[in-house]
Design a protein around this motif. Sequence first.
Motif, PDB file in Angstrom:
ATOM      1  N   HIS A  43       0.846  -1.195   0.000  1.00 34.90           N
ATOM      2  CA  HIS A  43       0.000   0.000   0.000  1.00 34.90           C
ATOM      3  C   HIS A  43       0.883   1.248   0.000  1.00 34.90           C
ATOM      4  CE1 HIS A  43       0.953   0.624   4.272  1.00 34.90           C
ATOM      5  NE2 HIS A  43       0.806  -0.680   4.417  1.00 34.90           N
ATOM      6  N   GLY A  44       0.272   2.367  -0.387  1.00 33.81           N
ATOM      7  CA  GLY A  44       1.024   3.612  -0.429  1.00 33.81           C
ATOM      8  C   GLY A  44       2.065   3.592  -1.531  1.00 33.81           C
ATOM      9  N   ARG A  45       3.067   4.430  -1.367  1.00 36.44           N
ATOM     10  CA  ARG A  45       4.146   4.498  -2.353  1.00 36.44           C
ATOM     11  C   ARG A  45       5.048   3.282  -2.191  1.00 36.44           C
ATOM     12  NH1 ARG A  45       9.368   6.255  -2.393  1.00 36.44           N
ATOM     13  NH2 ARG A  45      10.182   7.056  -4.383  1.00 36.44           N
ATOM     14  N   VAL A  46       5.238   2.539  -3.243  1.00 36.47           N
ATOM     15  CA  VAL A  46       6.045   1.320  -3.202  1.00 36.47           C
ATOM     16  C   VAL A  46       7.263   1.478  -4.111  1.00 36.47           C
ATOM     17  CG1 VAL A  46       6.113  -1.168  -3.547  1.00 36.47           C
ATOM     18  CG2 VAL A  46       4.001  -0.083  -2.730  1.00 36.47           C
ATOM     19  N   GLU A  47       8.434   1.386  -3.534  1.00 37.75           N
ATOM     20  CA  GLU A  47       9.673   1.418  -4.313  1.00 37.75           C
ATOM     21  C   GLU A  47      10.012  -0.016  -4.696  1.00 37.75           C
ATOM     22  OE1 GLU A  47      14.454   2.268  -3.663  1.00 37.75           O
ATOM     23  OE2 GLU A  47      13.006   2.955  -2.163  1.00 37.75           O
ATOM     24  N   LYS A  48      10.115  -0.271  -5.991  1.00 39.54           N
ATOM     25  CA  LYS A  48      10.386  -1.621  -6.471  1.00 39.54           C
ATOM     26  C   LYS A  48      11.826  -1.721  -6.973  1.00 39.54           C
ATOM     27  CE  LYS A  48       5.563  -2.241  -7.880  1.00 39.54           C
ATOM     28  NZ  LYS A  48       4.632  -2.585  -8.990  1.00 39.54           N
ATOM     29  N   GLN A  49      12.463  -2.819  -6.627  1.00 40.66           N
ATOM     30  CA  GLN A  49      13.854  -3.009  -7.038  1.00 40.66           C
ATOM     31  C   GLN A  49      14.051  -4.429  -7.548  1.00 40.66           C
ATOM     32  OE1 GLN A  49      16.760  -1.892  -4.115  1.00 40.66           O
ATOM     33  NE2 GLN A  49      18.477  -2.771  -5.226  1.00 40.66           N
ATOM     34  N   ASP A  50      14.469  -4.536  -8.793  1.00 42.61           N
ATOM     35  CA  ASP A  50      14.753  -5.835  -9.416  1.00 42.61           C
ATOM     36  C   ASP A  50      16.129  -6.298  -8.927  1.00 42.61           C
ATOM     37  OD1 ASP A  50      15.339  -7.995 -11.041  1.00 42.61           O
ATOM     38  OD2 ASP A  50      14.568  -7.048 -12.867  1.00 42.61           O
ATOM     39  N   MET A  51      16.163  -7.436  -8.262  1.00 39.13           N
ATOM     40  CA  MET A  51      17.416  -7.928  -7.684  1.00 39.13           C
ATOM     41  C   MET A  51      18.254  -8.728  -8.677  1.00 39.13           C
ATOM     42  SD  MET A  51      17.230  -6.537  -4.841  1.00 39.13           S
ATOM     43  CE  MET A  51      18.704  -7.237  -4.113  1.00 39.13           C
ATOM     44  N   GLY A  52      17.715  -8.947  -9.868  1.00 36.16           N
ATOM     45  CA  GLY A  52      18.515  -9.616 -10.889  1.00 36.16           C
ATOM     46  C   GLY A  52      18.960 -11.017 -10.509  1.00 36.16           C
ATOM     47  N   GLY A  53      18.138 -11.705  -9.735  1.00 34.21           N
ATOM     48  CA  GLY A  53      18.464 -13.079  -9.360  1.00 34.21           C
ATOM     49  C   GLY A  53      19.447 -13.224  -8.212  1.00 34.21           C
ATOM     50  N   ARG A  54      19.774 -12.092  -7.587  1.00 36.48           N
ATOM     51  CA  ARG A  54      20.725 -12.154  -6.472  1.00 36.48           C
ATOM     52  C   ARG A  54      20.151 -12.928  -5.287  1.00 36.48           C
ATOM     53  NH1 ARG A  54      21.263  -6.986  -8.533  1.00 36.48           N
ATOM     54  NH2 ARG A  54      23.358  -6.379  -9.199  1.00 36.48           N
ATOM     55  N   THR A  55      21.036 -13.512  -4.508  1.00 37.33           N
ATOM     56  CA  THR A  55      20.635 -14.301  -3.337  1.00 37.33           C
ATOM     57  C   THR A  55      20.444 -13.401  -2.125  1.00 37.33           C
ATOM     58  OG1 THR A  55      21.734 -16.311  -4.113  1.00 37.33           O
ATOM     59  CG2 THR A  55      21.341 -16.131  -1.734  1.00 37.33           C
ATOM     60  N   ILE A  56      19.380 -13.642  -1.380  1.00 38.33           N
ATOM     61  CA  ILE A  56      19.116 -12.920  -0.132  1.00 38.33           C
ATOM     62  C   ILE A  56      18.999 -13.951   0.989  1.00 38.33           C
ATOM     63  CG2 ILE A  56      17.483 -11.477   1.134  1.00 38.33           C
ATOM     64  CD1 ILE A  56      16.692 -10.176  -1.486  1.00 38.33           C
ATOM     65  N   LEU A  57      19.744 -13.728   2.050  1.00 32.83           N
ATOM     66  CA  LEU A  57      19.751 -14.631   3.201  1.00 32.83           C
ATOM     67  C   LEU A  57      19.290 -13.882   4.446  1.00 32.83           C
ATOM     68  CD1 LEU A  57      23.253 -16.290   2.690  1.00 32.83           C
ATOM     69  CD2 LEU A  57      21.046 -17.296   2.115  1.00 32.83           C
ATOM     70  N   PRO A  58      18.706 -14.570   5.410  1.00 35.52           N
ATOM     71  CA  PRO A  58      18.386 -13.919   6.682  1.00 35.52           C
ATOM     72  C   PRO A  58      19.665 -13.414   7.342  1.00 35.52           C
ATOM     73  CG  PRO A  58      17.262 -16.036   6.496  1.00 35.52           C
ATOM     74  CD  PRO A  58      18.250 -15.967   5.378  1.00 35.52           C
ATOM     75  N   GLY A  59      19.553 -12.327   8.087  1.00 36.98           N
ATOM     76  CA  GLY A  59      20.716 -11.798   8.784  1.00 36.98           C
ATOM     77  C   GLY A  59      21.240 -12.807   9.794  1.00 36.98           C
ATOM     78  N   LEU A  60      22.539 -12.928   9.871  1.00 29.63           N
ATOM     79  CA  LEU A  60      23.163 -13.866  10.789  1.00 29.63           C
ATOM     80  C   LEU A  60      23.759 -13.090  11.957  1.00 29.63           C
ATOM     81  CD1 LEU A  60      24.970 -16.158   8.182  1.00 29.63           C
ATOM     82  CD2 LEU A  60      22.706 -16.446   9.205  1.00 29.63           C
ATOM     83  N   THR A  61      23.386 -13.446  13.175  1.00 27.76           N
ATOM     84  CA  THR A  61      23.900 -12.782  14.367  1.00 27.76           C
ATOM     85  C   THR A  61      24.756 -13.754  15.167  1.00 27.76           C
ATOM     86  OG1 THR A  61      21.933 -11.385  14.503  1.00 27.76           O
ATOM     87  CG2 THR A  61      23.285 -11.564  16.492  1.00 27.76           C
TER      88      THR A  61
END
Length: 221
Positions: A43-61
């Motif tokens: 909802h509202g203003r949505v900024e969209k970003q194409d990640m180009g197939g890049r991998t995203i992992l949960p943050g590791l602490t």
Amino acid sequence: MKLLYNANIHTLDTSHPQASAILIEGGRIVAVGEKDALEAIAHGRVEKQDMGGRTILPGLTDAHLHLQHYGLSLQKVDCETKTKAECLRRVADRAQKAKPGAWILGHGWNQNEWTDDSAFPAAAELDAIAPNNPVYLTAKSLHMGWANTAALQRASITNDTPDPKNGAIQRDDKGRVTGILLETAMSLVEKTIPDPSISEIESAIEKGPIHFMENGSHRRS
């Protein structure tokens, strides 16, 4: 809101291990799934970003502690006090129980937080309450140490001792050492402190987890 899509997302959720899009609002993850489904709930203003197939992992602490160091630290006087008077009281209490000649170690003092005296402390103040023991208290910043005369003597620090490289032995306006050691000068005293015995280390390792579970990271004097 921000929508990252066309990504290779590993969720670490066994029921939904992979996804291609993630919806973020205010620095928090709102949802993870597929682009069309997330666009429908955005909802509202949505900024969209194409990640180009890049991998995203949960943050590791990396949440961990050094058990031996933590256990041994519990044996030190807790000098993180609001007043210098309270810090000295705690050291005096330990001195009354200590064997003559035994080191009294402490940590946590910060003269900037003392409400009764914000000046640098001096060796003489420790001498008065622990005349029979070498005393060495590290500052909360770990960039300063406060030693009494007995500790300075064990380290062979005199008024004529030169400052070590990258460190300083604090002196008064008459050139006399005050008991405050800065940066590398701290090692002059620290290297004279005996290493803990095997039995002391074993005891520290046994007591450390118990104290941590009961009190969290809070230290006792």
